[in-house]
Enzyme design. Structure first.
Site, PDB file in Angstrom:
ATOM      1  N   ARG A  95      52.211  45.383  39.865  1.00 34.70           N
ATOM      2  CA  ARG A  95      52.333  44.904  41.358  1.00 34.70           C
ATOM      3  C   ARG A  95      53.114  46.142  41.984  1.00 34.70           C
ATOM      4  NH1 ARG A  95      48.333  42.234  41.085  1.00 34.70           N
ATOM      5  NH2 ARG A  95      48.174  39.855  41.452  1.00 34.70           N
ATOM      6  N   GLU A 100      51.496  46.353  50.821  1.00 36.47           N
ATOM      7  CA  GLU A 100      49.961  46.708  50.759  1.00 36.47           C
ATOM      8  C   GLU A 100      49.322  46.126  52.143  1.00 36.47           C
ATOM      9  OE1 GLU A 100      48.004  45.246  47.200  1.00 36.47           O
ATOM     10  OE2 GLU A 100      49.300  46.393  45.814  1.00 36.47           O
ATOM     11  N   HIS A 138      44.357  49.232  45.221  1.00 40.31           N
ATOM     12  CA  HIS A 138      44.433  47.996  44.478  1.00 40.31           C
ATOM     13  C   HIS A 138      43.060  47.558  43.978  1.00 40.31           C
ATOM     14  CE1 HIS A 138      47.067  43.993  43.754  1.00 40.31           C
ATOM     15  NE2 HIS A 138      46.043  44.139  42.932  1.00 40.31           N
TER      16      HIS A 138
HETATM   17  C1  DGY Z   1      45.000  40.759  39.558  1.00 42.83           C
HETATM   18  O1  DGY Z   1      44.106  39.998  38.983  1.00 42.83           O
HETATM   19  O2  DGY Z   1      46.371  40.015  39.672  1.00 42.83           O
HETATM   20  C2  DGY Z   1      44.701  41.895  40.101  1.00 42.83           C
HETATM   21  O3  DGY Z   1      45.794  42.294  40.891  1.00 42.83           O
HETATM   22  C3  DGY Z   1      43.474  41.809  41.248  1.00 42.83           C
HETATM   23  O4  DGY Z   1      42.755  41.730  40.515  1.00 42.83           O
END
Ligand code: DGY
Length: 337
Positions: free
Chosen positions: A246, A275, A294
């Site tokens: 993240r 984002e 992402h």
């Molecule tokens: C998640 O699943 O947490 C990803 O960041 C998106 O696929």
């Protein structure tokens, strides 16, 4: 209004985004009414709150904030299925207090995300985006012994931060590169250490010794800015940072300075803070930084599996079966379901 069939009111499921075709198949035979947002952009907050107010279940994506304010206007809500393994967009304690089951999509995206972490490791080390720009810019006029020299990946040291499913899949893939693999994690995994020759080391040791530091932790108050100025300064000046976890796990301003000033060799990111990243973000001006939007789990097959997993959690919940991947199972165990 909820749809009524033969006098029985069906639970209403709000699906906040169009999903890959087939995703909602597990809900097809469940006695529920689907209310799906039909535009491929996030639901505006007001719209989300209005529709959540009528919903018994929500199939949410990581851009939908499921917080106290939403719970306050959604008295019918009993289950939220997040279309992601990460669920930092959901206030889980608040959901638990309201008796709302939260589920996520673990496992189904681990290998695909690990593939992307490797794509980013290789892209940074071998300067692939720079090579593409070089040709597009008309600079490929001859072969050169010193053109775009990169860094070897094989026989180097990989540092994996977080040994959950995704970190593990990244580790397994390192064996073909004959790498030394270090990991730091909240939970030590001797089984995995034995299977893939991993070394469990303190986080500070990993930072100092790894040639590639790759992040695979969830975003929590403890991991926010886990990588900041001091951590970047501890890394080798030849090392790369890769983030498919993240964005806020990294202090992005500190990362910009470190990549600009040669504190580290570069970075490759699938996730940013915020984002979406703005096109004029200073990080994008640096040749040693690669950013993709992402998309680590974005293969057709995996996005479909994420959809069916999220839908199956709701289908199970609303037909009295145990959902396969609950985040706060205590809601089920306390009889809240
Ligand atoms: C998640 O699943 O947490 C990803 O960041 C998106 O696929």
């Amino acid at each position: 209004m909820n749809r009524t069939i033969a006098g029985v009111t069906q639970p209403r499921i709000l699906v906040t985004r169009p999903l890959p075709p087939g995703s909602l198949a597990p809900l097809a035979s469940a006695p529920v009414h689907i209310d799906q947002w039909e535009h491929d952009v996030p639901m505006p907050r007001e719209e989300l709150l209005q529709r959540a107010a009528q919903a018994d279940g929500i199939l949410a994506t990581l851009v939908d904030r499921i917080d106290q304010a939403l719970l306050d206007v959604a008295p019918r809500l009993r289950a939220v299925a997040n279309y992601a393994v990460g669920y930092d967009n959901v206030d889980v304690p608040a959901c638990t207090r309201h008796g709302v089951l939260v589920s996520n999509t673990p496992g189904v995206l681990a290998e695909t995300t690990a593939d992307m972490a490797w794509a980013l490791i290789l892209a940074g080390a071998r300067r692939i985006p720079e090579g593409v720009e070089y040709i597009r810019g008309g600079r490929w006029t001859t072969w050169g012994p010193m053109t775009l020299l990169g860094t070897d990946v094989h026989h180097r040291t990989l540092g994996i931060v977080g040994m959950g499913e995704i970190g593990w899949q990244v580790a397994r893939r390192a064996s073909g590169f004959d790498m030394r693999v270090l990991y730091a994690s909240r939970t030590r995994r001797p089984d995995r250490e034995a299977e893939a020759h991993l070394e469990y080391v303190p986080f500070q040791t990993l930072l100092a010794e790894a040639d590639f530091v790759t992040l695979h932790v969830s975003l929590t108050p403890e991991t926010r800015h886990l990588i900041g100025g001091p951590e970047l300064a501890r890394m080798k000046p030849t090392a790369y940072l890769v983030n498919t976890a993240r964005g806020p796990v990294v202090d992005q301003h500190a990362l910009y300075e470190a990549c600009r000033d040669g504190v580290i060799a570069g970075a490759a990111l699938d996730v940013t803070d915020p984002e979406p990243m703005r096109a004029d973000d200073p990080l994008l001006s640096l040749p040693n930084v690669t950013v993709v939007p992402h998309v680590a789990s974005a293969t057709a097959a995996t996005r479909l599996k994420m959809g069916t997993t999220a839908a199956e959690n709701l289908a199970a919940f609303f037909t009295g079966r145990r959902p396969p991947t609950p985040v706060n199972p205590e809601v089920l165990d306390s009889g809240g379901a």
